[in-house]
Design a protein around this motif. Structure first.
Motif, mmCIF file in Angstrom:
data_model
loop_
_atom_site.group_PDB
_atom_site.id
_atom_site.type_symbol
_atom_site.label_atom_id
_atom_site.label_comp_id
_atom_site.label_asym_id
_atom_site.label_seq_id
_atom_site.Cartn_x
_atom_site.Cartn_y
_atom_site.Cartn_z
ATOM 1 N N LYS A 202 0.838 -1.209 0.000
ATOM 2 C CA LYS A 202 0.000 0.000 0.000
ATOM 3 C C LYS A 202 0.869 1.253 0.000
ATOM 4 C CE LYS A 202 -3.993 -2.194 2.047
ATOM 5 N NZ LYS A 202 -4.795 -2.457 3.219
ATOM 6 N N GLN B 141 2.472 1.692 -3.280
ATOM 7 C CA GLN B 141 1.454 1.798 -4.324
ATOM 8 C C GLN B 141 1.777 0.896 -5.518
ATOM 9 O OE1 GLN B 141 1.270 6.057 -4.998
ATOM 10 N NE2 GLN B 141 -0.136 6.315 -3.290
ATOM 11 N N ASP C 182 1.186 -2.432 -8.102
ATOM 12 C CA ASP C 182 0.054 -2.992 -8.846
ATOM 13 C C ASP C 182 -0.167 -4.469 -8.572
ATOM 14 O OD1 ASP C 182 -0.438 -0.550 -10.349
ATOM 15 O OD2 ASP C 182 1.449 -0.990 -11.356
ATOM 16 N N ILE D 71 -5.263 -5.922 -3.921
ATOM 17 C CA ILE D 71 -4.692 -5.815 -5.261
ATOM 18 C C ILE D 71 -4.341 -7.228 -5.727
ATOM 19 C CG2 ILE D 71 -3.758 -3.482 -4.943
ATOM 20 C CD1 ILE D 71 -0.990 -4.764 -4.541
#
Length: 166
Positions: free
Chosen positions: A114, A117, A119, A149
Motif C-alpha cells: 500500500k 502503491q 500494482d 490488489i
C-alpha cells in the motif's frame, strides 16, 4: 499479458521466493521490481513462541533490548541483498526494502504494498494443503485476503520442494 507497472516481490531467501522472482520476471516481464524482506526482532520472536506454549512472556531474556544489534535484522538484510542480486541477474532493476514487522509478515507485506502503491504482489508458497494446512498459517493466503490488489502466487515445483521448504 499486460505488464505490471509496479511490482512488489516478497523475498525471504527461500527456494520458494527465488522461484517466485524467476517466474515473475519470465511471465510478467517487469523492468523493475520492489524487493521486500520483512523481519521480526529476536526478542519478539521469542516472546511469540513462548506465548504459544502458555509460558509467561515475562521469562523472555531482555539482554538485547538496550543494544541496537539484532541478528535477525542482519540475516534479513543478507536475504534482501540476495533478492536484489537475483533480480539484477534476471535483468531487472531492483529497489530494496527491509521492513521490521510490527505484527505479522503478511501484514508487513500488505502494508508495504500500500505504501509503495504497487500494482501486484509476488510471492512463493509452500503449497501445504489438507490437514497440515489447519495447523500452519499461510502467508500467501493472508496476503491474498488482505491486499486488495492482485497477488501472483508461485507454488512449489514438486513434492521435494514442498517438503524441504516447510
Amino acid at each position: 499479458m499486460a505488464m505490471a507497472q509496479k511490482m512488489l516481490i516478497a523475498f525471504d531467501g527461500s527456494t520458494r521466493a527465488r522461484l517466485a522472482l524467476e517466474r515473475a520476471a519470465e511471465l510478467l516481464k517487469p523492468s523493475s521490481v520492489e524487493i521486500l524482506t520483512a523481519w521480526e526482532p529476536v526478542t519478539r520472536q521469542t516472546a511469540r513462541a513462548l506465548g504459544r506454549t502458555g509460558m509467561p512472556q515475562t521469562t523472555v531474556e531482555q539482554e538485547h533490548l538496550g543494544s541496537e544489534y539484532d541478528e535477525a535484522e542482519d540475516y534479513a538484510m543478507s536475504m534482501l541483498r540476495e533478492g536484489v542480486e537475483l533480480a539484477q541477474q534476471l535483468g531487472l532493476e531492483a529497489r530494496a526494502h527491509l521492513v521490521e514487522s510490527s505484527s505479522t509478515a503478511p501484514q508487513a507485506i500488505v502494508d508495504a504494498a500500500k505504501e509503495l502503491q504497487v500494482d501486484v504482489i509476488v510471492l512463493g508458497t509452500r503449497g501445504i494443503g489438507g490437514v497440515r494446512s489447519w495447523f500452519t498459517n499461510s502467508t500467501a493466503e493472508s496476503v491474498v485476503h488482505n491486499a486488495g490488489i492482485p497477488v501472483f502466487i508461485v507454488p512449489p515445483v514438486d513434492e521435494d520442494d514442498t517438503l524441504s521448504a516447510s
